[in-house]
Design a protein around this motif. Structure first.
Motif, mmCIF file in Angstrom:
data_model
loop_
_atom_site.group_PDB
_atom_site.id
_atom_site.type_symbol
_atom_site.label_atom_id
_atom_site.label_comp_id
_atom_site.label_asym_id
_atom_site.label_seq_id
_atom_site.Cartn_x
_atom_site.Cartn_y
_atom_site.Cartn_z
ATOM 1 N N LEU A 101 4.361 17.392 133.753
ATOM 2 C CA LEU A 101 5.264 18.465 134.168
ATOM 3 C C LEU A 101 5.606 18.364 135.653
ATOM 4 O O LEU A 101 6.772 18.537 136.048
ATOM 5 C CB LEU A 101 4.635 19.829 133.868
ATOM 6 C CG LEU A 101 5.491 21.052 134.197
ATOM 7 C CD1 LEU A 101 6.716 21.116 133.301
ATOM 8 C CD2 LEU A 101 4.676 22.338 134.068
ATOM 9 N N ALA A 102 4.609 18.059 136.480
ATOM 10 C CA ALA A 102 4.854 17.929 137.919
ATOM 11 C C ALA A 102 5.853 16.810 138.200
ATOM 12 O O ALA A 102 6.750 16.947 139.062
ATOM 13 C CB ALA A 102 3.544 17.674 138.651
ATOM 14 N N LEU A 103 5.723 15.699 137.490
ATOM 15 C CA LEU A 103 6.663 14.587 137.658
ATOM 16 C C LEU A 103 8.072 15.010 137.270
ATOM 17 O O LEU A 103 9.033 14.777 138.015
ATOM 18 C CB LEU A 103 6.237 13.399 136.793
ATOM 19 C CG LEU A 103 5.028 12.577 137.224
ATOM 20 C CD1 LEU A 103 4.706 11.529 136.167
ATOM 21 C CD2 LEU A 103 5.303 11.907 138.562
ATOM 22 N N ARG A 104 8.197 15.640 136.124
ATOM 23 C CA ARG A 104 9.535 15.977 135.628
ATOM 24 C C ARG A 104 10.177 17.080 136.463
ATOM 25 O O ARG A 104 11.398 17.095 136.656
ATOM 26 C CB ARG A 104 9.451 16.354 134.145
ATOM 27 C CG ARG A 104 8.961 15.193 133.269
ATOM 28 C CD ARG A 104 9.286 15.384 131.812
ATOM 29 N NE ARG A 104 8.705 14.338 130.976
ATOM 30 C CZ ARG A 104 9.197 13.110 130.832
ATOM 31 N NH1 ARG A 104 10.300 12.775 131.490
ATOM 32 N NH2 ARG A 104 8.615 12.213 130.041
ATOM 33 N N LEU A 118 17.246 14.458 131.467
ATOM 34 C CA LEU A 118 16.200 14.935 132.374
ATOM 35 C C LEU A 118 15.826 16.376 132.039
ATOM 36 O O LEU A 118 14.642 16.738 132.013
ATOM 37 C CB LEU A 118 16.697 14.832 133.815
ATOM 38 C CG LEU A 118 15.670 14.693 134.934
ATOM 39 C CD1 LEU A 118 14.826 13.446 134.742
ATOM 40 C CD2 LEU A 118 16.374 14.637 136.287
ATOM 41 N N VAL A 119 16.835 17.197 131.776
ATOM 42 C CA VAL A 119 16.591 18.597 131.416
ATOM 43 C C VAL A 119 15.844 18.682 130.087
ATOM 44 O O VAL A 119 14.859 19.415 129.952
ATOM 45 C CB VAL A 119 17.919 19.370 131.331
ATOM 46 C CG1 VAL A 119 17.686 20.799 130.835
ATOM 47 C CG2 VAL A 119 18.608 19.400 132.693
ATOM 48 N N ASN A 120 16.314 17.919 129.097
ATOM 49 C CA ASN A 120 15.679 17.958 127.775
ATOM 50 C C ASN A 120 14.222 17.523 127.834
ATOM 51 O O ASN A 120 13.354 18.119 127.181
ATOM 52 C CB ASN A 120 16.450 17.067 126.797
ATOM 53 C CG ASN A 120 17.757 17.693 126.348
ATOM 54 O OD1 ASN A 120 17.844 18.906 126.200
ATOM 55 N ND2 ASN A 120 18.772 16.882 126.129
ATOM 56 N N ASN A 121 13.944 16.482 128.618
ATOM 57 C CA ASN A 121 12.561 16.005 128.722
ATOM 58 C C ASN A 121 11.664 17.041 129.390
ATOM 59 O O ASN A 121 10.508 17.229 128.994
ATOM 60 C CB ASN A 121 12.520 14.689 129.504
ATOM 61 C CG ASN A 121 13.020 13.514 128.692
ATOM 62 O OD1 ASN A 121 13.009 13.543 127.466
ATOM 63 N ND2 ASN A 121 13.476 12.468 129.361
ATOM 64 N N LEU A 122 12.184 17.709 130.420
ATOM 65 C CA LEU A 122 11.392 18.731 131.092
ATOM 66 C C LEU A 122 11.126 19.909 130.150
ATOM 67 O O LEU A 122 9.999 20.426 130.083
ATOM 68 C CB LEU A 122 12.105 19.215 132.360
ATOM 69 C CG LEU A 122 11.416 20.341 133.144
ATOM 70 C CD1 LEU A 122 9.991 19.966 133.526
ATOM 71 C CD2 LEU A 122 12.231 20.689 134.397
ATOM 72 N N ILE A 123 12.138 20.314 129.418
ATOM 73 C CA ILE A 123 11.978 21.420 128.477
ATOM 74 C C ILE A 123 10.968 21.060 127.396
ATOM 75 O O ILE A 123 10.114 21.880 127.016
ATOM 76 C CB ILE A 123 13.347 21.810 127.882
ATOM 77 C CG1 ILE A 123 14.126 22.633 128.910
ATOM 78 C CG2 ILE A 123 13.193 22.581 126.572
ATOM 79 C CD1 ILE A 123 15.539 22.970 128.516
ATOM 80 N N ASP A 124 11.018 19.828 126.899
ATOM 81 C CA ASP A 124 10.051 19.403 125.887
ATOM 82 C C ASP A 124 8.630 19.415 126.447
ATOM 83 O O ASP A 124 7.685 19.778 125.745
ATOM 84 C CB ASP A 124 10.410 18.007 125.383
ATOM 85 C CG ASP A 124 9.567 17.594 124.198
ATOM 86 O OD1 ASP A 124 9.645 18.267 123.159
ATOM 87 O OD2 ASP A 124 8.816 16.598 124.307
ATOM 88 N N THR A 125 8.487 19.030 127.723
ATOM 89 C CA THR A 125 7.172 19.060 128.361
ATOM 90 C C THR A 125 6.661 20.493 128.466
ATOM 91 O O THR A 125 5.482 20.769 128.193
ATOM 92 C CB THR A 125 7.226 18.415 129.761
ATOM 93 O OG1 THR A 125 7.775 17.099 129.648
ATOM 94 C CG2 THR A 125 5.837 18.317 130.373
ATOM 95 N N PHE A 126 7.539 21.427 128.866
ATOM 96 C CA PHE A 126 7.161 22.839 128.886
ATOM 97 C C PHE A 126 6.693 23.292 127.499
ATOM 98 O O PHE A 126 5.682 24.001 127.377
ATOM 99 C CB PHE A 126 8.346 23.703 129.317
ATOM 100 C CG PHE A 126 8.422 23.972 130.782
ATOM 101 C CD1 PHE A 126 7.425 24.685 131.435
ATOM 102 C CD2 PHE A 126 9.503 23.536 131.540
ATOM 103 C CE1 PHE A 126 7.488 24.948 132.792
ATOM 104 C CE2 PHE A 126 9.581 23.786 132.897
ATOM 105 C CZ PHE A 126 8.577 24.497 133.531
ATOM 106 N N ALA A 127 7.431 22.881 126.454
ATOM 107 C CA ALA A 127 7.092 23.311 125.099
ATOM 108 C C ALA A 127 5.701 22.835 124.701
ATOM 109 O O ALA A 127 4.892 23.603 124.147
ATOM 110 C CB ALA A 127 8.136 22.784 124.110
#
Length: 253
Positions: A101-104, A118-127
């Motif tokens: 999460l920190a990286l993204r 980039l947005v989708n990957n960050l959102i998936d990490t949050f999920a």
């Protein structure tokens, strides 16, 4: 994917990995990629100990060959964390997901405007991280993560199913803290939004529809509203029946 197809995939991935190890020797990006791919197949087949070992090796190899801020390192953090979650090694999974999460977050902050991937990957990490924190029963932390996730989704992807998933997850974290009044609209809107977009929900996330229905049943039972609880129990039963029918009517391999 049918079990037969997974077995075929495992055989093919093992053969590819053996060839690469023989040809390339020690640490190599192609070997790390094959390790991660094989680990994913093994995870799907329930062979979690083997999958964990291979994900550990892939991550260590990528850390050695690449910088710690490379996208392949982030992918390995996610892959290993997913296996650890399935093994219920929640603290280890959370640590890796927080690193990812920190990286993204950093990559998103540097991008203007941010590319959709980039947005989708960050959102998936949050999920995935929020799910882990909820499973560890750290409900206040889950609430904080879900609020940040929802704010990002409302800004960047307001009509995406994951933004409604964020509402539902936020509602779940509030429900666990017995904040019923605040939880209710989030759980209802979250479920309805995901249900309306159910064809866009990836297969690996379909379980979220059922979880959302279960939370709504618990909400109304916990607040003594038996009529609403019965209504959502009926929807849950209909969902389960539809899933059973879908499996029964699925084409045989």
């Amino acid at each position: 994917i049918a079990e037969e197809k997974l077995a075929e995939a495992e055989t093919a991935q093992r053969e590819a990995l053996a060839i690469q190890r023989k040809a390339l020797g020690g640490a190599h990006q192609d070997i790390a990629g094959s390790l991660a791919n094989l680990a994913y197949v093994l995870q799907r087949r329930g062979q979690l100990a083997q999958a964990e070992t291979m994900q550990h090796e892939a991550l260590a190899m990528r850390r050695k060959l690449l910088t710690n801020e490379h996208s392949d390192v982030a992918a390995s953090l996610a892959g290993l964390a997913d296996v650890l979650y399935d093994e219920r090694k929640l603290a280890e999974a959370e640590a890796l997901q927080r690193e990812e999460l920190a990286l993204r977050r950093k990559w998103l902050a540097k991008a203007s405007p941010p590319p959709p991937a980039l947005v989708n990957n960050l959102i998936d990490t949050f999920a995935r991280l929020t799910r882990t924190v909820l499973a560890a029963e750290k409900f206040a932390e889950a609430e904080s993560l879900a609020r940040e996730w929802l704010a990002l989704g409302e800004k960047e992807l307001p009509d995406d199913w994951q933004t409604f998933n964020a509402r539902s997850i936020l509602g779940s974290s509030l429900l666990e803290q017995r904040k019923f009044t605040e939880a209710e609209p989030l759980l209802v809107l979250g479920y309805e939004g995901m249900n309306q977009r159910r064809e866009k929900v990836p297969p690996e996330y379909k379980f979220r529809l059922r979880e959302s229905l279960e939370c709504l049943v618990r909400l109304y039972e916990g607040t003594g509203r038996s009529d609403q609880a019965a209504e959502w129990k009926k929807k849950l039963a209909n969902y389960d029946r539809a899933e059973l029918d879908k499996k029964a009517n699925a084409p045989k391999p």
